[in-house]
Design an enzyme around this catalytic site. Structure first.
Site, PDB file in Angstrom:
ATOM      1  N   ARG A 122      39.326  47.606  44.413  1.00 49.33           N
ATOM      2  CA  ARG A 122      39.825  46.289  43.077  1.00 49.33           C
ATOM      3  C   ARG A 122      38.673  46.882  41.926  1.00 49.33           C
ATOM      4  O   ARG A 122      37.494  46.775  42.167  1.00 49.33           O
ATOM      5  CB  ARG A 122      40.244  45.099  44.185  1.00 49.33           C
ATOM      6  CG  ARG A 122      40.696  45.107  45.137  1.00 49.33           C
ATOM      7  CD  ARG A 122      40.941  43.135  45.541  1.00 49.33           C
ATOM      8  NE  ARG A 122      41.913  43.157  46.250  1.00 49.33           N
ATOM      9  CZ  ARG A 122      41.856  43.422  48.025  1.00 49.33           C
ATOM     10  NH1 ARG A 122      40.343  43.310  47.925  1.00 49.33           N
ATOM     11  NH2 ARG A 122      42.378  43.277  48.417  1.00 49.33           N
ATOM     12  N   HIS A 155      43.394  44.845  53.252  1.00 47.06           N
ATOM     13  CA  HIS A 155      44.865  43.767  53.773  1.00 47.06           C
ATOM     14  C   HIS A 155      44.650  43.551  54.791  1.00 47.06           C
ATOM     15  O   HIS A 155      44.362  43.849  55.821  1.00 47.06           O
ATOM     16  CB  HIS A 155      46.474  44.725  53.567  1.00 47.06           C
ATOM     17  CG  HIS A 155      46.698  44.765  52.207  1.00 47.06           C
ATOM     18  ND1 HIS A 155      47.451  45.804  52.117  1.00 47.06           N
ATOM     19  CD2 HIS A 155      46.036  44.460  51.251  1.00 47.06           C
ATOM     20  CE1 HIS A 155      47.746  46.302  50.527  1.00 47.06           C
ATOM     21  NE2 HIS A 155      46.985  45.626  50.017  1.00 47.06           N
ATOM     22  N   ARG A 176      44.973  51.680  41.802  1.00 49.46           N
ATOM     23  CA  ARG A 176      45.189  51.315  43.745  1.00 49.46           C
ATOM     24  C   ARG A 176      46.331  51.172  44.261  1.00 49.46           C
ATOM     25  O   ARG A 176      46.322  51.759  45.477  1.00 49.46           O
ATOM     26  CB  ARG A 176      44.552  49.454  43.575  1.00 49.46           C
ATOM     27  CG  ARG A 176      44.917  48.930  45.111  1.00 49.46           C
ATOM     28  CD  ARG A 176      43.793  47.442  44.556  1.00 49.46           C
ATOM     29  NE  ARG A 176      44.320  46.623  46.067  1.00 49.46           N
ATOM     30  CZ  ARG A 176      43.431  46.458  47.363  1.00 49.46           C
ATOM     31  NH1 ARG A 176      42.408  47.534  47.751  1.00 49.46           N
ATOM     32  NH2 ARG A 176      43.756  46.036  48.237  1.00 49.46           N
ATOM     33  N   TYR A 217      54.281  49.710  49.792  1.00 50.18           N
ATOM     34  CA  TYR A 217      54.139  50.700  49.628  1.00 50.18           C
ATOM     35  C   TYR A 217      55.568  51.361  50.411  1.00 50.18           C
ATOM     36  O   TYR A 217      55.479  52.646  49.874  1.00 50.18           O
ATOM     37  CB  TYR A 217      52.823  50.986  49.471  1.00 50.18           C
ATOM     38  CG  TYR A 217      52.308  50.688  48.944  1.00 50.18           C
ATOM     39  CD1 TYR A 217      51.724  50.139  47.431  1.00 50.18           C
ATOM     40  CD2 TYR A 217      51.222  49.623  49.875  1.00 50.18           C
ATOM     41  CE1 TYR A 217      51.445  49.915  46.419  1.00 50.18           C
ATOM     42  CE2 TYR A 217      50.699  48.452  48.906  1.00 50.18           C
ATOM     43  CZ  TYR A 217      50.069  48.756  47.079  1.00 50.18           C
ATOM     44  OH  TYR A 217      49.529  48.535  46.687  1.00 50.18           O
ATOM     45  N   LYS A 260      38.039  40.425  49.286  1.00 53.98           N
ATOM     46  CA  LYS A 260      38.717  38.642  48.840  1.00 53.98           C
ATOM     47  C   LYS A 260      37.992  38.174  50.254  1.00 53.98           C
ATOM     48  O   LYS A 260      38.435  38.613  51.267  1.00 53.98           O
ATOM     49  CB  LYS A 260      40.088  39.113  48.789  1.00 53.98           C
ATOM     50  CG  LYS A 260      40.789  39.159  47.585  1.00 53.98           C
ATOM     51  CD  LYS A 260      42.310  38.583  47.503  1.00 53.98           C
ATOM     52  CE  LYS A 260      42.891  39.586  46.323  1.00 53.98           C
ATOM     53  NZ  LYS A 260      44.416  39.390  46.513  1.00 53.98           N
ATOM     54  N   HIS A 317      44.789  47.869  38.726  1.00 53.83           N
ATOM     55  CA  HIS A 317      45.629  47.980  39.832  1.00 53.83           C
ATOM     56  C   HIS A 317      46.458  49.035  39.469  1.00 53.83           C
ATOM     57  O   HIS A 317      46.845  49.758  40.976  1.00 53.83           O
ATOM     58  CB  HIS A 317      45.917  46.217  40.029  1.00 53.83           C
ATOM     59  CG  HIS A 317      45.801  45.930  41.085  1.00 53.83           C
ATOM     60  ND1 HIS A 317      44.515  45.541  41.642  1.00 53.83           N
ATOM     61  CD2 HIS A 317      46.507  45.030  42.094  1.00 53.83           C
ATOM     62  CE1 HIS A 317      44.424  44.790  42.771  1.00 53.83           C
ATOM     63  NE2 HIS A 317      46.136  44.981  43.265  1.00 53.83           N
TER      64      HIS A 317
END
Length: 347
Positions: free
Chosen positions: A177, A303, A280, A312, A205, A277
């Site tokens: 990110r 994730h 990414r 994806y 995150k 992004h």
């Protein structure tokens, strides 16, 4: 992190004053939840601010409905609030399906917390489903588009050119990110990072860390930047530990990194919108197209759930269908054919 307390305007009636008092009582429970999210789950300041806004709207709605305590909230209150998010029935702005779903998620999280802490006897939000946001598939660049973008990223003179190439190579090579890339410190790059087995430590995150390998192109670009360019940028500052520096020797901002990518996309002749992004998304899509396991991609992206990564796989399946329909001789009927033809022996 207090939730803004509603004020009672001068001249307001008893009903208005009672609603304001109800909201104050509910806010105490909200503050406890926000404290839990900050301390126990380590959510970022931006995420906490979003939760604060969402729950403040919910508190105002409940107070207006005469709900004075958390145990007085019923399923119909939650359902009515979720409906109001979409049509603005609570007097606030109507939200899109995705924004309404985010707000509903904050409400459900609060009620689960209250139940777990013994502050409520049940969870009135358990059976309420948030509006389903439209599924947006991430838009990845083609491999040759990424190659062209990275090729022109380092064009130009001075240390900034080497920095920009290293930054974009790292974004695509590690699936980072933009906040993770500009947040890198020198200690996050292992001593062997410029060697064959180089890795980088990314902070994602919720302050979660993960170790991601760097490809040979990213390693070479980072080495060139650290050896030949960063010392020049450091001379203008006060010894920042950041990997990526601006021309004043301070940490590169997300806005500047974004501008770097936009400039490179323009030089590469990419006309559609490209964001950090996008690189990414391209990282994940190209890995899956190359045969990577979805759970490996999940770990590389950081994730929490594999369900997030599986979007994806839909992109990859779409690409496979498109290639099949264009290249396979029996994928589509001939334009002049009026019916199904009989296969020949050669088939």
């Amino acid at each position: 992190m207090p939730v803004s307390s509603p004020s009672t305007p001068a001249g307001a009636g008893p009903a208005d004053a009672a609603a304001a008092a109800d909201a104050v009582r509910l806010e105490r429970a909200v503050r406890e939840y926000l404290g839990h999210l900050q301390v126990e789950r380590g959510l970022s300041a931006n995420t906490l601010a979003a939760y604060r806004r969402d729950l403040a709207r919910y508190v105002r709605f409940l107070a207006g409905a005469g709900v004075r305590e958390v145990d007085a909230v019923r399923e119909e209150h939650v359902s009515a609030f979720v409906a109001a998010l979409r049509d603005g029935g609570d007097g606030a702005s109507a939200l899109t399906a995705s924004s309404a779903a985010r707000t509903a998620s904050a409400v459900r999280g609060w009620h689960r917390f209250l139940l777990a802490e013994g502050r409520a006897g049940d969870d009135p939000s358990a059976e309420v489903r948030p509006p389903a946001p439209p599924r947006r598939l991430p838009k990845a660049l083609a491999v040759d588009e990424v190659a062209g973008l990275l090729q022109v990223a380092g064009l130009g003179e001075g240390p900034a050119a080497l920095r920009d190439r290293a930054l974009l190579e790292l974004l695509y090579g590690c699936g980072a990110r933009i906040s993770e890339a500009v947040g890198l410190d020198l200690d996050d790059v292992s001593p062997a990072a410029l060697g064959e087995d180089g890795v980088v430590r990314l902070r994602g995150k919720g302050s979660k860390e993960r170790i991601v390998p760097m490809g040979s192109f990213a390693r070479a670009a980072l080495e060139a930047y650290l050896v030949r360019a960063r010392p020049q940028l450091t001379a203008s500052g006060r010894g920042s530990p950041a990997v990526f520096l601006n021309t004043r020797g301070a940490r590169l901002s997300r806005q500047s990194a974004w501008a770097t990518l936009q400039a490179a996309a323009g030089r590469a002749g990419i006309v559609r919108a490209v964001s950090p992004h996008t690189l990414r998304h391209s990282f994940a899509t190209h890995l899956l197209q190359g045969g990577a396991d979805v759970r490996v991609v999940q770990e590389l992206l950081g994730h929490a759930s594999v369900a997030t990564t599986q979007v994806y796989t839909l992109v990859t399946a779409d690409s496979l269908r498109e290639v099949h329909s264009v290249t396979h001789p029996r994928a589509r009927f001939p334009a002049a054919a009026s019916g199904v033809t009989t296969p020949s022996r050669a088939d």
